[in-house]
Design a protein around this motif. Structure first.
Motif, short mmCIF file in Angstrom:
data_model
loop_
_atom_site.label_atom_id
_atom_site.label_comp_id
_atom_site.label_asym_id
_atom_site.label_seq_id
_atom_site.Cartn_x
_atom_site.Cartn_y
_atom_site.Cartn_z
N LEU A 119 0.86 -1.18 0.00
CA LEU A 119 0.00 0.00 0.00
C LEU A 119 0.89 1.22 0.00
N GLY A 120 0.50 2.22 -0.77
CA GLY A 120 1.22 3.48 -0.79
C GLY A 120 0.32 4.59 -0.25
N PHE A 121 0.88 5.42 0.62
CA PHE A 121 0.14 6.53 1.22
C PHE A 121 0.89 7.83 0.97
N ARG A 122 0.14 8.86 0.56
CA ARG A 122 0.73 10.18 0.39
C ARG A 122 -0.20 11.21 1.00
N GLY A 123 0.35 11.98 1.91
CA GLY A 123 -0.41 13.04 2.56
C GLY A 123 0.11 14.39 2.12
N PRO A 124 -0.09 15.39 2.95
CA PRO A 124 0.44 16.73 2.64
C PRO A 124 1.96 16.67 2.44
N ALA A 125 2.48 17.49 1.54
CA ALA A 125 3.89 17.47 1.17
C ALA A 125 4.81 17.51 2.39
N GLY A 126 5.72 16.54 2.43
CA GLY A 126 6.74 16.52 3.46
C GLY A 126 6.30 16.02 4.82
N ARG A 127 5.03 15.72 5.00
CA ARG A 127 4.55 15.26 6.32
C ARG A 127 4.23 13.77 6.26
N ASN A 128 4.43 13.10 7.39
CA ASN A 128 4.10 11.69 7.49
C ASN A 128 2.62 11.52 7.16
N PRO A 129 2.30 10.69 6.16
CA PRO A 129 0.90 10.56 5.75
C PRO A 129 0.00 9.91 6.82
N ILE A 130 0.62 9.16 7.73
CA ILE A 130 -0.17 8.53 8.80
C ILE A 130 0.34 9.08 10.13
N PRO A 131 -0.37 10.06 10.67
CA PRO A 131 0.07 10.66 11.94
C PRO A 131 -0.02 9.64 13.09
N PRO A 132 0.73 9.84 14.15
CA PRO A 132 0.76 8.89 15.26
C PRO A 132 -0.62 8.54 15.84
N GLU A 133 -1.54 9.51 15.87
CA GLU A 133 -2.87 9.23 16.43
C GLU A 133 -3.72 8.33 15.53
N ARG A 134 -3.30 8.15 14.27
CA ARG A 134 -4.02 7.26 13.34
C ARG A 134 -3.27 5.95 13.09
N ALA A 135 -2.10 5.80 13.71
CA ALA A 135 -1.24 4.64 13.45
C ALA A 135 -1.93 3.32 13.81
N ALA A 136 -2.61 3.26 14.94
CA ALA A 136 -3.26 2.01 15.35
C ALA A 136 -4.37 1.64 14.37
N LEU A 137 -5.16 2.62 13.95
CA LEU A 137 -6.21 2.35 12.96
C LEU A 137 -5.59 1.89 11.65
N ALA A 138 -4.53 2.57 11.23
CA ALA A 138 -3.87 2.20 9.98
C ALA A 138 -3.36 0.76 10.04
N GLU A 139 -2.74 0.36 11.13
CA GLU A 139 -2.23 -1.01 11.27
C GLU A 139 -3.36 -2.03 11.21
N SER A 140 -4.47 -1.73 11.85
CA SER A 140 -5.62 -2.64 11.81
C SER A 140 -6.17 -2.78 10.40
N LEU A 141 -6.27 -1.67 9.69
CA LEU A 141 -6.76 -1.70 8.31
C LEU A 141 -5.81 -2.47 7.40
N ILE A 142 -4.51 -2.25 7.59
CA ILE A 142 -3.51 -2.95 6.78
C ILE A 142 -3.56 -4.45 7.07
N ASP A 143 -3.73 -4.83 8.33
CA ASP A 143 -3.84 -6.25 8.68
C ASP A 143 -5.06 -6.89 8.02
N GLN A 144 -6.19 -6.17 8.03
CA GLN A 144 -7.41 -6.69 7.38
C GLN A 144 -7.19 -6.85 5.88
N ALA A 145 -6.53 -5.87 5.28
CA ALA A 145 -6.25 -5.94 3.84
C ALA A 145 -5.34 -7.13 3.53
N ALA A 146 -4.34 -7.37 4.36
CA ALA A 146 -3.44 -8.51 4.15
C ALA A 146 -4.21 -9.83 4.26
N LEU A 147 -5.08 -9.93 5.26
CA LEU A 147 -5.89 -11.16 5.41
C LEU A 147 -6.78 -11.40 4.20
N ALA A 148 -7.35 -10.34 3.65
CA ALA A 148 -8.20 -10.48 2.47
C ALA A 148 -7.39 -11.00 1.29
#
Length: 198
Positions: A119-148
């Protein structure tokens, strides 16, 4: 103020849990790699509020399988980061420790079968596209995508095994039939040869 903050956190957590449940249900209904890739891209873009792409390894290199309205053009550094992820199964790109000059952050869809996609993520220029407060949600979504992806790969492998099993069964039946059909004439030829030599 603390009660309001706790209530807001609880509401956000409940929304994220409901979104994860919906995502898992929709992934379970997807029956092809293409449909799954587009569903993953759509959901992750919506839930994480970042531009999202799904990539696969092909004989020609990295292939962008799912993207938004226009297919993004990856720079050589972006392509190198995506290839790194697909080859090594580790994060690369912006906000990671590998190929940080990339404008994208790439994450592997790792399963027990290996890395099946990225998966590729791009947010605002120069900033981490997945901020720390969204990291847990992102990991859960990525895990679900991998299982699928793992489920689809296993289903495809099972279909291929069934085709091979049917082919082997037909081959065995054909050989048995040929063997029987040839046995009678060969017995007659053998008997005639023995009669001539006697």
């Amino acid at each position: 103020a603390q009660a309001r903050a706790a209530a807001a956190l609880a509401m956000r957590s409940a929304r994220e849990s409901a979104a994860l449940a919906r995502f898992a249900t929709r992934l379970g209904a997807a029956s092809s790699v293409e449909a799954t890739a587009h569903l993953i891209r759509e959901e992750l873009r919506s839930l994480l509020a970042v531009q999202t792409i799904v990539l696969y390894q092909s004989p020609e290199g990295v292939n962008i399988a799912a993207y938004g309205q226009t297919k993004p053009t990856l720079s050589p550094v972006d392509r190198a980061a995506a290839e790194w992820v697909l080859e090594h199964g580790e994060d690369a790109g912006l906000g990671t420790n590998t190929l940080t000059a990339s404008e994208w952050q790439f994450r592997p869809l790792k399963t027990s079968l290996g890395t099946l996609a990225a998966l590729g993520f791009r947010g605002p220029a120069g900033r981490n596209p997945i901020p720390p407060e969204r990291a847990a949600l992102a990991e859960s979504l990525i895990d679900q995508a991998a299982l699928a992806h793992e489920r689809l790969k296993l289903e495809n492998d099972m279909r291929e095994m069934e085709v091979v099993r049917q082919r082997d069964s037909l081959r065995a039946a054909l050989l048995a039939s040929l063997s029987h059909d040839l046995r009678t004439p060969l017995t007659a030829v053998t008997a005639a040869a023995e009669a001539i030599s006697a």
